[in-house]
Design an enzyme around this catalytic site. Structure first.
Site, PDB file in Angstrom:
ATOM      1  N   SER A   1      31.742  45.254  39.329  1.00  0.00           N
ATOM      2  CA  SER A   1      33.206  45.244  39.474  1.00  0.00           C
ATOM      3  C   SER A   1      33.765  46.583  39.926  1.00  0.00           C
ATOM      4  CB  SER A   1      33.848  44.815  38.155  1.00  0.00           C
ATOM      5  OG  SER A   1      33.377  45.634  37.092  1.00  0.00           O
TER       6      SER A   1
ATOM      7  N   LYS B   1      40.242  45.575  41.503  1.00  0.00           N
ATOM      8  CA  LYS B   1      41.660  45.447  41.142  1.00  0.00           C
ATOM      9  C   LYS B   1      42.596  45.469  42.348  1.00  0.00           C
ATOM     10  CE  LYS B   1      41.729  46.620  36.301  1.00  0.00           C
ATOM     11  NZ  LYS B   1      40.343  46.972  35.904  1.00  0.00           N
TER      12      LYS B   1
ATOM     13  N   GLU C   1      51.584  47.528  33.577  1.00  0.00           N
ATOM     14  CA  GLU C   1      51.027  48.138  32.377  1.00  0.00           C
ATOM     15  C   GLU C   1      49.626  48.607  32.729  1.00  0.00           C
ATOM     16  OE1 GLU C   1      50.609  44.926  33.025  1.00  0.00           O
ATOM     17  OE2 GLU C   1      48.433  44.875  32.741  1.00  0.00           O
TER      18      GLU C   1
HETATM   19  C1  LIG Z   1      39.654  46.658  34.810  1.00  0.00           C
HETATM   20  C2  LIG Z   1      38.224  46.546  35.059  1.00  0.00           C
HETATM   21  C3  LIG Z   1      37.455  45.512  34.502  1.00  0.00           C
HETATM   22  C4  LIG Z   1      38.006  44.502  33.532  1.00  0.00           C
HETATM   23  O1  LIG Z   1      39.017  43.689  34.036  1.00  0.00           O
HETATM   24  P1  LIG Z   1      38.813  42.159  34.387  1.00  0.00           P
HETATM   25  O2  LIG Z   1      40.197  41.667  34.589  1.00  0.00           O
HETATM   26  O3  LIG Z   1      38.129  41.507  33.239  1.00  0.00           O
HETATM   27  O4  LIG Z   1      38.000  42.097  35.617  1.00  0.00           O
HETATM   28  C5  LIG Z   1      36.120  45.413  34.850  1.00  0.00           C
HETATM   29  N1  LIG Z   1      35.538  46.323  35.672  1.00  0.00           N
HETATM   30  C6  LIG Z   1      36.247  47.336  36.218  1.00  0.00           C
HETATM   31  C7  LIG Z   1      35.535  48.284  37.123  1.00  0.00           C
HETATM   32  C8  LIG Z   1      37.598  47.482  35.933  1.00  0.00           C
HETATM   33  O5  LIG Z   1      38.279  48.507  36.471  1.00  0.00           O
END
Ligand SMILES: *Cc1c(COP(=O)(O)O)cnc(C)c1O
Length: 395
Positions: A377, A89, A111
């Site tokens: 992610s 992010k 948000e």
């Molecule tokens: C917020 C988040 C997601 C989901 O958000 P996307 O916009 O679909 O990437 C996925 N993995 C983690 C670790 C997150 O913090």
């Protein structure tokens, strides 16, 4: 085929900018400015400098030997979990705050659901010395206390929202309301590839540093710059968009997206938006939305707070509709067991969101030479309580 946004802000049937009259000028200003800004030398230099020296990029592309042996292919993990603030992010919030500053904006709003985007936004606001207001549903404020504390420590004003179900959708409505009241000085940093055009495209471009790195990292590791499979989890779609961005038109590369099946897609407790959603307008865009017969938004459910969003980015709705991407629903159980599998095989504790894409591995048929790049992610620190409960059940 072209899967990128068109001049009107659409991906096939999906996308556009459905915003209240009072925001038209704001959104149009951004539409006119964002490409020129993102492509300017000044922006690129500062953005990449911060990604390198502040966020810790490039993130490693790690060959997961034991995981690959288990699934009979060559698996590489793109380690977004190693970024500052623990997920992908930060790539987006660094970029958007630079865009905000270049447009002369002096106040940031956002948000947040699980609080991850709120923390990433509060972080860059501290870095850039800008006031920050984060809207968060009251229910989420209660269940995501560690992130609320981090945001407050970073100097953000966290505003609990008590309308509706008091979760992400309600926080989003409140952020849009704030934006309507302060259109001239305020920049709204959206946390995923959602919202009115140009947000989905802007966020995808800011996250595309992920696939840019995959290209040269794979070239180094494998002697070819493309994989056979790209895999990512989808909430709103930003880490997935970043993972596939430079490969969208490369048909040699199969794209697999994992959405949250919750307790099963037919259980009534699920966040499998692509499979269950119907066309509608959410958060300023035409996309697939989980809604009942009357068009009321259905509250999504997933064990992972970052994936329970009732919509999906318009880019991804189009990738699914055109069959460019295979979309699999991975339920809570499958994700939990995949998180433990990665931890025990590779010594990496993934975020629950990322565990969903790991849970898609057993559903695919790989050939021995296949090169698979899977994006982790985020890291699992925030999910330790859930994992611990699972450990207790296990023993
Ligand atoms: C917020 C988040 C997601 C989901 O958000 P996307 O916009 O679909 O990437 C996925 N993995 C983690 C670790 C997150 O913090």
């Amino acid at each position: 085929m072209n899967y990128q946004v068109d001049e009107k802000g659409y991906y096939g049937r999906f996308g556009g900018a459905y915003v209240p009259e009072i925001l038209h000028k704001c959104v149009e200003d951004l539409q006119r400015n964002y490409l020129e800004t993102l492509e300017s030398d000044a922006f690129r230099q500062e953005y990449h400098h911060l990604l390198r020296t502040y966020a810790g990029r490039p993130s490693p592309l790690y060959r997961a030997g034991r995981l690959g042996a288990k699934y009979g292919c060559r698996i590489y993990l793109k380690r977004e979990d190693l970024n500052h603030t623990g997920a992908h992010k930060i790539n987006n919030t660094i970029g958007q705050i630079l865009v905000a500053r270049s447009m002369g904006k002096t106040r940031i709003i956002a948000e947040t659901g699980a609080g991850q985007h709120g923390v990433a936004t509060a972080t860059v606001c501290a870095l850039m010395n800008m006031p920050c207001v984060v809207y968060m549903g009251q229910t989420d404020v209660e269940r995501q206390q560690p992130n609320v504390r981090k945001m407050r420590m970073l100097g953000a004003d966290v505003v609990p929202v008590r309308s509706g179900n008091m979760t992400l959708k309600d926080a989003t409505n409140e952020a849009i309301r704030d934006w309507c009241c302060h259109p001239s000085d305020t920049f709204y940093i959206i946390g995923s590839t959602v919202g009115p055009h140009p947000y989905p495209d802007m966020v995808a471009r800011l996250q595309s540093v992920i696939s840019e790195e995959i290209r040269w990292q794979l070239e180094e590791a494998e002697g070819r710059d493309f994989p056979d499979y790209l895999m990512a989890c989808v909430g709103g779609g930003s880490n997935a968009a970043g993972t596939v961005y430079h490969y969208l038109d490369d048909e040699r590369v199969k794209i697999v997206l994992a959405e949250a099946g919750g307790e099963g897609i037919l259980s009534g407790r699920s966040a499998a938006t692509i499979q269950l959603g119907k066309e509608g307008i959410l958060h300023g865009a035409r996309t697939l939305v989980m809604q009942d017969e009357d068009g009321q938004i259905e509250e999504p459910y997933s064990i992972s707070a970052g994936l329970d969003y009732p919509g999906i980015g318009p880019l991804h709705a189009n990738l699914a509709e055109t069959k460019r991407a295979t979309v699999l629903a991975v339920n809570d159980r499958e994700a939990l067991s995949a998180a433990f599998e990665l931890t025990r095989l590779e010594g990496i504790i993934p975020a629950l969101e990322s565990a969903h894409v790991l849970g898609a591995l057993p559903k695919l048929d790989f050939r021995p030479g296949d090169v698979v790049v899977l994006t982790v992610s985020g890291r699992g620190d925030k999910d330790m309580e859930t994992y611990l409960k699972e450990l207790i059940i296990e023993n």
